[in-house]
Design a protein around this motif. Structure first.
Motif, PDB file in Angstrom:
ATOM      1  N   GLN A 141     -11.492 -12.356  19.437  1.00 17.79           N
ATOM      2  CA  GLN A 141     -11.449 -12.662  18.015  1.00 17.79           C
ATOM      3  C   GLN A 141     -10.457 -11.722  17.342  1.00 17.79           C
ATOM      4  O   GLN A 141     -10.228 -10.608  17.792  1.00 17.79           O
ATOM      5  N   VAL A 142      -9.863 -12.187  16.253  1.00 20.14           N
ATOM      6  CA  VAL A 142      -8.884 -11.392  15.543  1.00 20.14           C
ATOM      7  C   VAL A 142      -9.127 -11.530  14.049  1.00 20.14           C
ATOM      8  O   VAL A 142      -9.510 -12.597  13.563  1.00 20.14           O
ATOM      9  N   GLN A 143      -8.982 -10.430  13.333  1.00 18.00           N
ATOM     10  CA  GLN A 143      -9.056 -10.440  11.870  1.00 18.00           C
ATOM     11  C   GLN A 143      -7.648 -10.265  11.310  1.00 18.00           C
ATOM     12  O   GLN A 143      -6.874  -9.444  11.825  1.00 18.00           O
ATOM     13  N   LEU A 144      -7.332 -11.014  10.278  1.00 15.71           N
ATOM     14  CA  LEU A 144      -5.998 -11.021   9.702  1.00 15.71           C
ATOM     15  C   LEU A 144      -6.055 -10.593   8.240  1.00 15.71           C
ATOM     16  O   LEU A 144      -6.921 -11.071   7.489  1.00 15.71           O
ATOM     17  N   VAL A 145      -5.132  -9.724   7.849  1.00 14.27           N
ATOM     18  CA  VAL A 145      -5.060  -9.272   6.463  1.00 14.27           C
ATOM     19  C   VAL A 145      -3.614  -9.368   5.987  1.00 14.27           C
ATOM     20  O   VAL A 145      -2.729  -8.687   6.535  1.00 14.27           O
ATOM     21  N   GLU A 146      -3.392 -10.191   4.972  1.00 19.70           N
ATOM     22  CA  GLU A 146      -2.054 -10.347   4.420  1.00 19.70           C
ATOM     23  C   GLU A 146      -1.825  -9.353   3.282  1.00 19.70           C
ATOM     24  O   GLU A 146      -2.774  -8.946   2.592  1.00 19.70           O
ATOM     25  N   SER A 147      -0.586  -9.008   3.080  1.00 19.62           N
ATOM     26  CA  SER A 147      -0.196  -8.158   1.957  1.00 19.62           C
ATOM     27  C   SER A 147       1.268  -8.405   1.645  1.00 19.62           C
ATOM     28  O   SER A 147       1.970  -9.078   2.408  1.00 19.62           O
ATOM     29  N   GLY A 148       1.713  -7.850   0.526  1.00 19.00           N
ATOM     30  CA  GLY A 148       3.129  -7.942   0.179  1.00 19.00           C
ATOM     31  C   GLY A 148       3.461  -8.955  -0.894  1.00 19.00           C
ATOM     32  O   GLY A 148       4.617  -9.045  -1.316  1.00 19.00           O
ATOM     33  N   GLY A 149       2.495  -9.713  -1.326  1.00 20.62           N
ATOM     34  CA  GLY A 149       2.759 -10.677  -2.374  1.00 20.62           C
ATOM     35  C   GLY A 149       3.003  -9.990  -3.709  1.00 20.62           C
ATOM     36  O   GLY A 149       2.828  -8.776  -3.846  1.00 20.62           O
ATOM     37  N   GLY A 150       3.410 -10.776  -4.693  1.00 22.79           N
ATOM     38  CA  GLY A 150       3.642 -10.230  -6.019  1.00 22.79           C
ATOM     39  C   GLY A 150       4.416 -11.187  -6.888  1.00 22.79           C
ATOM     40  O   GLY A 150       4.575 -12.370  -6.554  1.00 22.79           O
ATOM     41  N   LEU A 151       4.881 -10.659  -8.000  1.00 20.28           N
ATOM     42  CA  LEU A 151       5.663 -11.432  -8.962  1.00 20.28           C
ATOM     43  C   LEU A 151       7.132 -11.043  -8.823  1.00 20.28           C
ATOM     44  O   LEU A 151       7.471  -9.855  -8.828  1.00 20.28           O
ATOM     45  N   VAL A 152       7.982 -12.045  -8.687  1.00 20.77           N
ATOM     46  CA  VAL A 152       9.404 -11.789  -8.503  1.00 20.77           C
ATOM     47  C   VAL A 152      10.189 -12.858  -9.251  1.00 20.77           C
ATOM     48  O   VAL A 152       9.705 -13.989  -9.424  1.00 20.77           O
ATOM     49  N   GLN A 153      11.377 -12.509  -9.687  1.00 17.26           N
ATOM     50  CA  GLN A 153      12.228 -13.489 -10.359  1.00 17.26           C
ATOM     51  C   GLN A 153      12.895 -14.390  -9.337  1.00 17.26           C
ATOM     52  O   GLN A 153      13.096 -14.004  -8.172  1.00 17.26           O
ATOM     53  N   ALA A 154      13.258 -15.563  -9.768  1.00 20.34           N
ATOM     54  CA  ALA A 154      13.987 -16.484  -8.905  1.00 20.34           C
ATOM     55  C   ALA A 154      15.234 -15.804  -8.358  1.00 20.34           C
ATOM     56  O   ALA A 154      15.936 -15.092  -9.078  1.00 20.34           O
ATOM     57  N   GLY A 155      15.463 -16.020  -7.075  1.00 23.88           N
ATOM     58  CA  GLY A 155      16.584 -15.376  -6.401  1.00 23.88           C
ATOM     59  C   GLY A 155      16.220 -14.066  -5.741  1.00 23.88           C
ATOM     60  O   GLY A 155      17.016 -13.525  -4.957  1.00 23.88           O
TER      61      GLY A 155
END
Length: 123
Positions: A1-15
């Motif tokens: 079994q494996v547990q997954l944790v995402e990170s790094g998202g946020g608010l960014v301008q187009a481009g």
């Protein structure tokens, strides 16, 4: 079994750019094929990208091809999704997922999922 944790998202301008990370626990991370999916409000979940267990095969949805790049670091048990030239239509909750058998663009065929990380691209 494996547990997954995402990170790094946020608010960014187009481009702009973001790099999402998917950290996996468990000693068998290297045996898992990994996928990224996203879901925007009111829309169905859609496939974004796939990387095989050994990194030899990568596949991208047409909508992100040429802008997004996958990589994986076995020492850190982490898969990365580098996202460049972001567009407002990339706004979504991004999930990583893992499966052991073969490649697939269908989320229903993945066994393990993270909780997601939000990406918002402003115009």
């Amino acid at each position: 079994q494996v547990q997954l944790v995402e990170s790094g998202g946020g608010l960014v301008q187009a481009g702009g750019s973001l790099r999402l990370s998917c950290a996996a626990s468990g000693r068998t991370f290297s045996s898992y094929n990994m996928g990224w999916f996203r879901q925007a409000p009111g829309k169905e979940r859609e496939f974004v990208a796939y990387i095989s267990w050994n990194g030899a095969i990568m596949y991208y949805a047409d909508s992100v091809k040429g802008r997004f790049t996958l990589s994986r670091d076995y020492a850190k048990n982490t898969v990365y999704l580098q996202m460049n030239s972001l567009k407002p239509e990339d706004t979504a909750l991004y999930y990583c997922a893992a499966r052991t058998s073969g490649w697939s663009t269908s989320g229903d065929e993945y066994d393990y999922w993270g909780q997601g990380t939000q990406v918002t691209v402003s115009s």
